[in-house]
Design a protein around this motif. Structure first.
Motif, short mmCIF file in Angstrom:
data_model
loop_
_atom_site.label_atom_id
_atom_site.label_comp_id
_atom_site.label_asym_id
_atom_site.label_seq_id
_atom_site.Cartn_x
_atom_site.Cartn_y
_atom_site.Cartn_z
N ALA A 66 0.47 -0.81 -0.07
CA ALA A 66 -0.15 -0.31 -0.19
C ALA A 66 0.67 1.10 -0.52
CB ALA A 66 -0.87 -0.20 1.15
N PRO A 67 0.29 2.49 -0.57
CA PRO A 67 1.00 3.72 -0.71
C PRO A 67 1.09 4.59 0.24
CG PRO A 67 -0.63 3.43 -2.42
CD PRO A 67 -0.22 2.25 -1.45
N GLU A 68 0.00 4.22 1.01
CA GLU A 68 0.03 5.36 2.70
C GLU A 68 -0.22 4.21 3.56
OE1 GLU A 68 -1.63 8.98 2.17
OE2 GLU A 68 -1.13 9.45 0.42
N LEU A 69 0.41 3.35 4.29
CA LEU A 69 -0.24 2.88 5.50
C LEU A 69 -0.93 3.49 6.45
CD1 LEU A 69 0.41 0.60 6.49
CD2 LEU A 69 1.65 0.59 8.00
N ALA A 70 -1.19 4.57 7.06
CA ALA A 70 -2.41 5.58 7.51
C ALA A 70 -4.07 5.40 6.82
CB ALA A 70 -1.85 6.54 7.85
N LEU A 71 -3.93 5.20 5.47
CA LEU A 71 -5.17 4.63 5.08
C LEU A 71 -5.46 3.80 5.12
CD1 LEU A 71 -5.13 7.54 2.24
CD2 LEU A 71 -6.03 8.14 4.13
N ALA A 72 -4.47 2.44 4.76
CA ALA A 72 -4.71 1.41 4.81
C ALA A 72 -5.55 0.66 5.80
CB ALA A 72 -3.56 0.80 4.01
N GLU A 73 -4.59 0.91 7.14
CA GLU A 73 -4.99 0.88 8.28
C GLU A 73 -6.50 0.84 8.62
OE1 GLU A 73 -2.29 3.35 10.73
OE2 GLU A 73 -0.70 1.90 11.09
N ASP A 74 -6.86 1.92 8.54
CA ASP A 74 -8.92 2.05 8.66
C ASP A 74 -9.01 0.75 7.61
OD1 ASP A 74 -8.51 4.00 9.93
OD2 ASP A 74 -8.64 5.93 8.62
N GLN A 75 -9.40 0.84 6.46
CA GLN A 75 -9.34 -0.40 5.39
C GLN A 75 -9.43 -1.57 6.02
OE1 GLN A 75 -9.64 0.36 1.43
NE2 GLN A 75 -10.26 2.19 1.47
N ALA A 76 -8.35 -1.82 6.75
CA ALA A 76 -7.62 -3.49 7.17
C ALA A 76 -8.49 -4.01 8.57
CB ALA A 76 -5.84 -2.97 7.71
N ILE A 77 -8.79 -3.04 9.23
CA ILE A 77 -9.30 -2.91 10.12
C ILE A 77 -10.71 -3.86 9.69
CG2 ILE A 77 -10.73 -2.41 12.35
CD1 ILE A 77 -8.74 -0.40 13.00
N GLU A 78 -11.64 -2.98 8.75
CA GLU A 78 -12.91 -3.62 7.98
C GLU A 78 -12.33 -4.76 7.59
OE1 GLU A 78 -14.56 1.07 7.15
OE2 GLU A 78 -13.40 -0.15 5.68
N LEU A 79 -11.16 -5.26 6.53
CA LEU A 79 -11.17 -6.36 6.45
C LEU A 79 -11.13 -7.47 7.16
CD1 LEU A 79 -8.88 -5.50 3.39
CD2 LEU A 79 -10.73 -6.72 3.20
N GLY A 80 -10.61 -7.67 8.58
CA GLY A 80 -10.39 -8.09 9.51
C GLY A 80 -11.89 -8.07 10.52
N LEU A 81 -12.65 -7.40 10.32
CA LEU A 81 -13.91 -7.49 10.84
C LEU A 81 -15.06 -8.44 9.77
CD1 LEU A 81 -15.08 -4.45 11.99
CD2 LEU A 81 -14.37 -6.06 13.69
N LEU A 82 -14.99 -7.85 8.76
CA LEU A 82 -15.84 -9.09 7.37
C LEU A 82 -15.01 -10.55 7.73
CD1 LEU A 82 -15.06 -6.80 4.75
CD2 LEU A 82 -17.47 -7.18 5.71
N ILE A 83 -13.82 -11.03 8.05
CA ILE A 83 -13.17 -12.53 7.94
C ILE A 83 -13.44 -12.75 9.01
CG2 ILE A 83 -11.29 -13.33 8.12
CD1 ILE A 83 -9.27 -11.55 6.36
N ALA A 84 -13.83 -11.77 10.01
CA ALA A 84 -14.01 -12.20 11.65
C ALA A 84 -15.90 -12.82 11.41
CB ALA A 84 -13.98 -11.47 12.57
N VAL A 85 -16.04 -12.17 11.09
CA VAL A 85 -17.69 -12.50 10.92
C VAL A 85 -17.64 -13.32 9.58
CG1 VAL A 85 -19.56 -11.90 9.78
CG2 VAL A 85 -18.63 -10.20 11.29
N ALA A 86 -17.42 -13.49 8.45
CA ALA A 86 -16.94 -15.10 7.61
C ALA A 86 -17.03 -16.12 8.51
CB ALA A 86 -15.80 -14.17 6.90
N ILE A 87 -16.04 -15.97 9.22
CA ILE A 87 -15.40 -17.46 9.85
C ILE A 87 -16.84 -18.02 10.87
CG2 ILE A 87 -14.10 -18.27 11.21
CD1 ILE A 87 -11.69 -17.09 10.47
N ALA A 88 -17.11 -16.44 11.59
CA ALA A 88 -18.06 -16.56 12.99
C ALA A 88 -19.47 -17.99 12.19
CB ALA A 88 -18.85 -15.73 13.38
N LEU A 89 -20.06 -16.95 10.82
CA LEU A 89 -20.96 -17.72 10.54
C LEU A 89 -20.82 -19.07 9.39
CD1 LEU A 89 -22.28 -13.86 7.69
CD2 LEU A 89 -24.02 -15.36 9.85
#
Length: 419
Positions: A106-129
């Motif tokens: 990623a070119p800017e880590l600060a921007l990518a961190e927020d989206q990484a958190i969102e992706l982590g939430l989506l992965i957790a929900v997928a595994i939980a379901l």
């Protein structure tokens, strides 16, 4: 043990073990899981830090609490192992996982961190379901999610109707989610109300209640009016398509479906002509659709955004520019199209994995038939169509949840006739 008890013991011991252990504990667990999913889908990135006056952190976001509860419920000890409960977990994790890995370039880590958190939430929900699909009655989770969404979205609609709206250029929005998010939420509410008007709001419903048709048809009309008031043309198009699909797939008799369709049109016309909300809806539709879209051919810069995404992605066609790179390179936070977003940030590999997930989900849904899946298929279609005009991966989270539920619901058993 008495003789009668001894004689009766084999009879009861020969009963098949139920797929899910009965009891209030299981029902409470499944109901809470559905409610957590509803909070996750509706709350977005809204944070209590806005009203508490503290430093913004992920822990202040209700969506984080909802995911933590869902994961805890999914991994509670359980003796139950359901046969079936299929999901598209592998394809989903491949797409989301590669998107998360793209943070390394990623070119800017600060921007990518927020989206990484969102992706982590989506992965957790997928595994939980996926876990819940094998240890729970998914139909109970689906029912609780339906009820939770109804309550939360009716609350948002009430806030909007009472004047607590605020958006861009007079467009309706609630809780700072933006007009496009509000439009999609009201589209979901319209589908939930339409399902109830059709009379199959519950898996056990065999005969619709007399008041269901007029009451829920009116709720659907008001929700459709709020979709138009949001000014989101993507939400308008996706709601119209999904509502048409729900009417076609509905298990209700043809006469009731026609009554709902014609009655809804009549009620919507009355709402436009006879209510103050209708005046605002007409003005919003005339401005956003007739004047801007049709007359001026104004598409809110989507044509420019799409060209930038296509051409920019071609410069890194294999793995893309990395997570949140579109926000770093352009004035827009995302490409306003799910496929183009994947193309720019994760290249051909990301697009292929997204296509694998969508294709896998569509293939399984086509094989499983109806069996109470109509609502979830229609909602998935609404979110998918809307994602072609606005929103990124996280904004399409309801698509992932609805597909998972539709796939995991038990297949309808054919009725057996006695010889």
């Amino acid at each position: 043990m008495s003789a009668s008890q001894v004689m009766l013991a084999p009879k009861y011991s020969s009963r098949p073990v139920p797929a899910v252990s009965p009891g209030s504990n299981a029902a409470g667990r499944e109901g809470l899981a559905g409610l957590a999913l509803a909070v996750f889908l509706v709350s977005g990135s809204w944070s209590l830090a806005r009203v508490a006056g503290v430093e913004p952190m992920a822990i202040w976001q209700p969506r984080v609490w909802a995911v933590l509860v869902l994961v805890a419920l999914a991994f509670m000890p359980s003796r139950v192992r359901r046969v079936g409960g299929r999901t598209a977990l592998g394809a989903e994790l491949a797409w989301l996982g590669f998107s998360l890995v793209s943070i390394t370039w990623a070119p800017e880590l600060a921007l990518a961190e927020d989206q990484a958190i969102e992706l982590g939430l989506l992965i957790a929900v997928a595994i939980a379901l996926h876990r819940l699909a094998r240890t729970s009655r998914v139909e109970r989770i689906a029912t609780a999610l339906r009820h939770g969404l109804l309550v939360l979205l009716l609350g948002l609609a009430a806030v909007a109707l009472l004047g607590g709206v605020g958006g861009m250029g007079g467009r309706a929005a609630v809780l700072g989610g933006g007009p496009n998010v509000f439009g999609r939420n009201m589209g979901v509410l319209a589908l939930l109300a339409l399902e109830r008007a059709l009379g199959f709001g519950s898996a056990t419903t065999t005969r619709p209640r007399p008041f269901a048709l007029p009451v829920w048809s009116w709720v659907a009309c008001v929700a459709a009016g709020l979709v138009a008031l949001s000014g989101s043309r993507g939400a308008m198009i996706s709601t119209f398509i999904a509502a048409g699909l729900l009417l076609v797939l509905g298990r209700a008799r043809l006469s009731r479906r026609l009554a709902v369709a014609l009655g809804g049109l009549g009620l919507f016309a009355a709402l436009l002509v006879l209510t103050p909300l209708g005046e605002r809806v007409i003005a919003s539709f005339a401005s956003r659709v007739l004047d801007l879209l049709v007359a001026d051919r104004y598409v809110s810069g989507r044509d420019q955004i799409y060209v930038i995404a296509l051409e920019g992605g071609a410069r890194q066609p294999i793995i893309g520019h990395g997570l949140a790179s579109f926000a770093a390179a352009t004035p827009w936070p995302y490409a306003h199209n799910l496929a183009l977003d994947a193309w720019f940030e994760t290249g051909a590999i990301g697009v292929a994995l997204l296509g694998l997930y969508l294709g896998r989900g569509a293939q399984l849904l086509g094989r499983l038939g109806a069996g109470g899946r109509e609502l979830w298929v229609a909602l998935a279609l609404l979110i998918f169509v809307g994602a072609q005009f606005s929103g990124g991966r996280y904004d399409a989270r309801a698509l992932l949840v609805c597909v998972a539920l539709a796939l995991a619901l038990p297949r309808p058993q054919p009725s057996r006739r006695s010889p």
